[in-house]
Design an enzyme around this catalytic site. Sequence first.
Site, PDB file in Angstrom:
ATOM      1  CG  ASP A 198      -1.817   1.174   1.334  1.00  6.16           C
ATOM      2  OD1 ASP A 198      -1.469   2.232   0.764  1.00  6.16           O
ATOM      3  OD2 ASP A 198      -2.871   1.069   1.978  1.00  6.16           O
ATOM      4  CE1 TYR A 223      -7.122  10.476   0.201  1.00  5.00           C
ATOM      5  CE2 TYR A 223      -8.219   9.375  -1.620  1.00  5.00           C
ATOM      6  CZ  TYR A 223      -7.875   9.413  -0.294  1.00  5.00           C
ATOM      7  OH  TYR A 223      -8.255   8.423   0.543  1.00  5.00           O
TER       8      TYR A 223
END
Lengths: 418, 418
Positions: A198, A223
């Site tokens: 991740d 983001y």
Amino acid sequence: MSELELKAEKLDGADALASKRDEFVLDDVVYLDGNSLGALPVSVPGRVEDVVRRQWGELRIRSWTEGGWWTAPERIGDRIAPLVGAAPGQVVVGDSTSVNVFKALVGAVRLARSADTGRDEIVVDATTFPTDGYIAGSAARMTGCTLRPVPPSEVPAALGDRTAAVLLNHVDYRTGRLHDLPSLTAAVHAAGARVVWDLCHSAGALPVGLDEHGVDLAVGCTYKYLNGGPGSPAFLYVREDLQDRFDSPLPGWNSHAEPFGMREEYEPAAGAVRGRVGTPDILSMLALEAALEVWDGVCVDTVRAKSLALTDFFLECVEAYVPGDRVECVTPRAHAERGSQVALRCPDAGEVMRRLIARGVVGDFRHPDVLRFGFTPLYVGFADVERAARVLAEELAAEAARGGPGPDPYGGAGSRAR
Amino acid sequence: MSELELKAEKLDGADALASKRDEFVLDDVVYLDGNSLGALPVSVPGRVEDVVRRQWGELRIRSWTEGGWWTAPERIGDRIAPLVGAAPGQVVVGDSTSVNVFKALVGAVRLARSADTGRDEIVVDATTFPTDGYIAGSAARMTGCTLRPVPPSEVPAALGDRTAAVLLNHVDYRTGRLHDLPSLTAAVHAAGARVVWDLCHSAGALPVGLDEHGVDLAVGCTYKYLNGGPGSPAFLYVREDLQDRFDSPLPGWNSHAEPFGMREEYEPAAGAVRGRVGTPDILSMLALEAALEVWDGVCVDTVRAKSLALTDFFLECVEAYVPGDRVECVTPRAHAERGSQVALRCPDAGEVMRRLIARGVVGDFRHPDVLRFGFTPLYVGFADVERAARVLAEELAAEAARGGPGPDPYGGAGSRAR
């Protein structure tokens, strides 16, 4: 001007990335929350307006072909690929990080079992951002595996013949600790298992080297350091030589070899496209594409060098300004173990962060007692860093003078979002 | 002016929804592809600009609380709810339709099994839009069920003690056939199973009555008759009394009872929020919210009445203008069996549609031989309908005069998207 202010001025003067700040919409706030929501790139509003008014409003359905909407997930994936050390054709954009963790982890278990059907355990970072743990629990349940939470440092010792897949965070969302991707990947492979990384807190902040280190699958959000906008779609990396065996648990029509053939039988597409699911959210996706233009001509190694200089300087300023016992740094000092944030443990951290925000220094609070400051090298400067540490020290001193935390003048719950 | 043109003028003059057209950005094209991508509502561009420039650009992270970003999925769900006959608190917006089909169908199987562990079969509409079938296949595989494709009319006879869940389309994407939601739902329930309805081609086009008919779960898209924009997020309905047992296969942090508690253990939230997964795609989602304002004061029954009048009139015009053997209508004539589109089977349908589009009549082509015309009552008028049928007849006559299909002057593959 203080010694540290002079040092900041000098560091800003020598900053090769200083001009990048002009490519973002910023004000006089010191924005140290880019690891939660990146600032708005200047190129985005005009692009979004074109997507809405012309592509949707005038061309309408024709934009799916003429406007490049249909191929956006893989095109934008290829734009992200070099930022995470991936050759083209291995990254696809779409869905949330959580949904991509599910695809990647179930895919990893199936890959491991295609070689050894006896593997029935998923190892997950015990310190993970919660969603990865929750989704890993579902992936385990739905593939008949057991879930075993293990701190990253203990993962090598926990691996064995039963390990199917391992889900790890490259940078810890709370402490900012950078985990050793090359050695952990090698350990997982030595055990015959597959690894999913991740990259939410590393993509766009530091070199990842997915191809170089032979990572199997990876996911990340866009983001934070990639500045794609609130909830912009996540990305999925599937290493090229695994793609023809990648068996997605979400085989939506966008991943079909012939999506407009409207076939009853599912036949997966070749390549990273196999990681797509349903119709892509074009507004969010094309805003991300515009946001990625700020990376033109930027080398991730340069970003990493500045990131370390920023966090080093922040730690130096905090040490100089803040009374010794008021905060405890939980981010590692060693460069090799540090991401692009500094996390300070502090009593009344929620209250302290509210006061900082009121004074124009925006970080965030992470339950239960962490002040989190993210440093985005593309738009944070060294004078920002000095100011943040100085305001933090002033607020902590004021609180001490009051004899502890005062009433909450803002009533909010701090910033929200990962 | 011909008799049918006069009739169109009269029908337009009596149209209670005629003024709604002004709330969309339209030109002189006859846009009959709103069942693929709805036209742009006038309210959207300004809202999106505010979201990008002020909420993201200026407020940044604060918008997650102050700007209402965090609660958008359930707030917008409540805006959609009355359009599909649902009381508040049962609809949540987010992810693609495909991802929501997965959540709903796995959830339905688990609900059925909580009452009867022996149920191990998923029945799926054999004529479904492909993605539902592919996802149903994955849901079956991951829950240990077998998948049984059955034409909707034969579903009641196919149900039995082993049926866990049934996935049906309210309106067939290709033929426009409207299936009998009340009676099929009752039949599934009588067999002790759970039903999931896909409302992609009915939400915003006709009354659905989810609560009234006791539907268990439903999904739908928002970029067709709800005009949310390309790839705008889908919605998930979970009936109120099932919510505390709804067991999502995608338990992301947004569905946690305390998402900012950062707990290691997953504890699902109460209510429709349990259907959320990861961080919502705010740009696409708030564009949808603005788009839904066109429904203020609009009754779905009025929309349905106009929809049937439009499709009736189109069929009348086609019969009058088009030589009898050139097209075959595959959409049912009976109102109770018709959605808001008309599908005409036609040799060389792809080529014919390209010619229609070139003449300003935009429908779409569905493999292998279907011309598909969608009628959005909020912005399609009766003069549009007459013109579409007339242009279709002229192009078919021209083709016949050429002795068959000519060369493809446009080289495209027709419009793309569901």
